[in-house]
Design an enzyme around this catalytic site. Structure first.
Site, PDB file in Angstrom:
ATOM      1  N   ARG A  71     -11.095  10.735  39.571  1.00 28.30           N
ATOM      2  CA  ARG A  71     -12.042  10.265  38.963  1.00 28.30           C
ATOM      3  C   ARG A  71     -11.322  10.279  37.422  1.00 28.30           C
ATOM      4  O   ARG A  71     -11.859   9.242  36.764  1.00 28.30           O
ATOM      5  CB  ARG A  71     -13.391  11.353  38.876  1.00 28.30           C
ATOM      6  N   LYS A 104     -27.341  16.640  25.784  1.00 28.67           N
ATOM      7  CA  LYS A 104     -26.401  15.369  25.007  1.00 28.67           C
ATOM      8  C   LYS A 104     -27.717  13.999  24.861  1.00 28.67           C
ATOM      9  O   LYS A 104     -27.640  13.403  23.908  1.00 28.67           O
ATOM     10  CB  LYS A 104     -25.517  14.785  25.777  1.00 28.67           C
ATOM     11  N   GLY A 155     -11.170  21.638  21.657  1.00 33.91           N
ATOM     12  CA  GLY A 155      -9.794  20.789  22.126  1.00 33.91           C
ATOM     13  C   GLY A 155      -9.895  19.310  21.461  1.00 33.91           C
ATOM     14  O   GLY A 155      -8.661  18.992  20.751  1.00 33.91           O
ATOM     15  N   ASP A 171     -22.343  29.431  12.863  1.00 37.29           N
ATOM     16  CA  ASP A 171     -23.108  29.420  13.966  1.00 37.29           C
ATOM     17  C   ASP A 171     -24.035  28.074  13.807  1.00 37.29           C
ATOM     18  O   ASP A 171     -24.758  28.129  12.855  1.00 37.29           O
ATOM     19  CB  ASP A 171     -23.932  30.620  14.220  1.00 37.29           C
ATOM     20  N   LEU A 172     -24.006  27.060  14.593  1.00 39.80           N
ATOM     21  CA  LEU A 172     -24.828  25.843  14.481  1.00 39.80           C
ATOM     22  C   LEU A 172     -26.131  26.219  14.446  1.00 39.80           C
ATOM     23  O   LEU A 172     -27.143  25.471  13.882  1.00 39.80           O
ATOM     24  CB  LEU A 172     -24.225  24.972  15.632  1.00 39.80           C
ATOM     25  N   HIS A 229     -21.952  13.029  30.917  1.00 40.38           N
ATOM     26  CA  HIS A 229     -23.015  13.742  31.604  1.00 40.38           C
ATOM     27  C   HIS A 229     -24.234  13.443  31.233  1.00 40.38           C
ATOM     28  O   HIS A 229     -25.266  13.875  31.867  1.00 40.38           O
ATOM     29  CB  HIS A 229     -22.635  15.125  31.379  1.00 40.38           C
ATOM     30  N   SER A 259     -21.436  12.453  25.901  1.00 38.20           N
ATOM     31  CA  SER A 259     -20.951  12.774  27.283  1.00 38.20           C
ATOM     32  C   SER A 259     -21.245  11.875  28.310  1.00 38.20           C
ATOM     33  O   SER A 259     -22.425  11.428  28.282  1.00 38.20           O
ATOM     34  CB  SER A 259     -20.961  14.386  27.570  1.00 38.20           C
ATOM     35  N   TYR A 319     -26.500  20.748  30.292  1.00 39.88           N
ATOM     36  CA  TYR A 319     -25.551  20.028  29.346  1.00 39.88           C
ATOM     37  C   TYR A 319     -25.912  18.574  29.033  1.00 39.88           C
ATOM     38  O   TYR A 319     -26.023  18.530  28.052  1.00 39.88           O
ATOM     39  CB  TYR A 319     -24.201  20.539  29.619  1.00 39.88           C
TER      40      TYR A 319
END
Length: 270
Positions: free
Chosen positions: A175, A141, A15, A52-53, A114, A112, A137
């Site tokens: 939020r 980060k 995105g 592919d990373l 998060h 992020s 996740y």
């Protein structure tokens, strides 16, 4: 326009990556696109390097010849530990190690909210607070933020780590009225992160000009970032279609929202 001759954009099919490909965005004279699947509709200044990373040799080949990296790639949600490990942690190590070997000057990394999701909504924090991840996740980060700091301190590779709040076409819940980052502001923030004369290692928050804020974002202002959009424009619409949550609900109490309220992902897999 940045001075970079060639910039690698990972996550080009996601995105945010798709938004960064828009013609008015200036990432470099040539932009090398990377994702698991080939990119389509290449512009004259774009090159396609699907990979592919977790494959170091493939990452190294894509980084070769680049002098900057906009690292948006990786697993974008909570998931099984093996998926998060391979895509976000191993993949990001591969990006930084390839950057070191090939003389890359700067990385802009999509971190992020998060990474700091367990701070309460009543707290105002800046980019210097200790991380408090709300998920596997989020853990990934925080790892990559520390990886970026290590590669700056030891090897001089500069990084702007952007803790993205909620980057969507428009805010859709209460939020988001605090955490929303418009696509236009996201493109500006990435451009400023590339073009600022010196950044060292820096954490900035990816948020638009929202009247409510969890974050002191003065570091982004140092980059020259001046957000043009605001979640306030959607406030009446969002309030009308949502209800006020229980303040004791972890999804309401903490900045990470639903990621805090969710259980440990590995338990859901049993």
């Amino acid at each position: 326009m940045t001075d970079y001759k060639r910039t690698l954009l990972t996550g080009a099919g996601g995105g945010v990556g798709t938004q960064l490909r828009k013609s008015e965005t200036r990432l470099g004279q040539i932009v090398r696109l990377s994702d698991l699947k080939p990119s389509s509709d290449l512009a004259a200044h774009e090159e396609d390097y699907p990979l592919d990373l977790s494959d170091f040799d493939a990452v190294s080949e894509a980084v070769k010849g680049c002098d900057a990296i906009v690292h948006m790639g990786g697993h974008a949600l909570e998931g099984p530990w093996k998926t998060v490990l391979d895509s976000n942690i191993t993949g990001s190590y591969n990006i930084y190690e390839a950057a070191r070997r090939h003389g890359v000057k700067r990385v802009v990394y999509a971190s992020s909210v998060h990474a700091i999701g367990y701070y309460e909504r009543t707290e105002t924090i800046d980019g210097n607070v200790s991380t408090r991840p709300d998920s596997l996740y989020g853990v990934s980060k925080t790892f990559v933020e520390n990886l970026g700091r290590y590669y700056f301190d030891k090897f001089g590779i500069e990084t702007v780590s952007i803790r993205i709040g909620s980057c969507f076409p428009e805010p859709t819940d209460r939020r988001h009225l605090i955490t929303w980052l418009s696509y236009r502001d996201c493109r500006q923030l990435v451009e400023k992160s590339l073009s600022a004369p010196r950044v060292g290692f820096m954490v900035a928050y990816g948020m638009s000009n929202n009247s409510e804020a969890f974050w002191d974002n003065r570091t982004a202002a140092v980059l020259g970032y001046k957000p043009q959009d605001s979640a306030d424009d959607y406030r009446e619409k969002v309030l009308a279609m949502t209800t006020q949550g229980d303040p004791n609900d972890p999804a309401v109490r903490f900045q990470g929202g639903s990621f805090v309220a969710a259980g440990h992902f590995e338990d859901s897999e049993k």
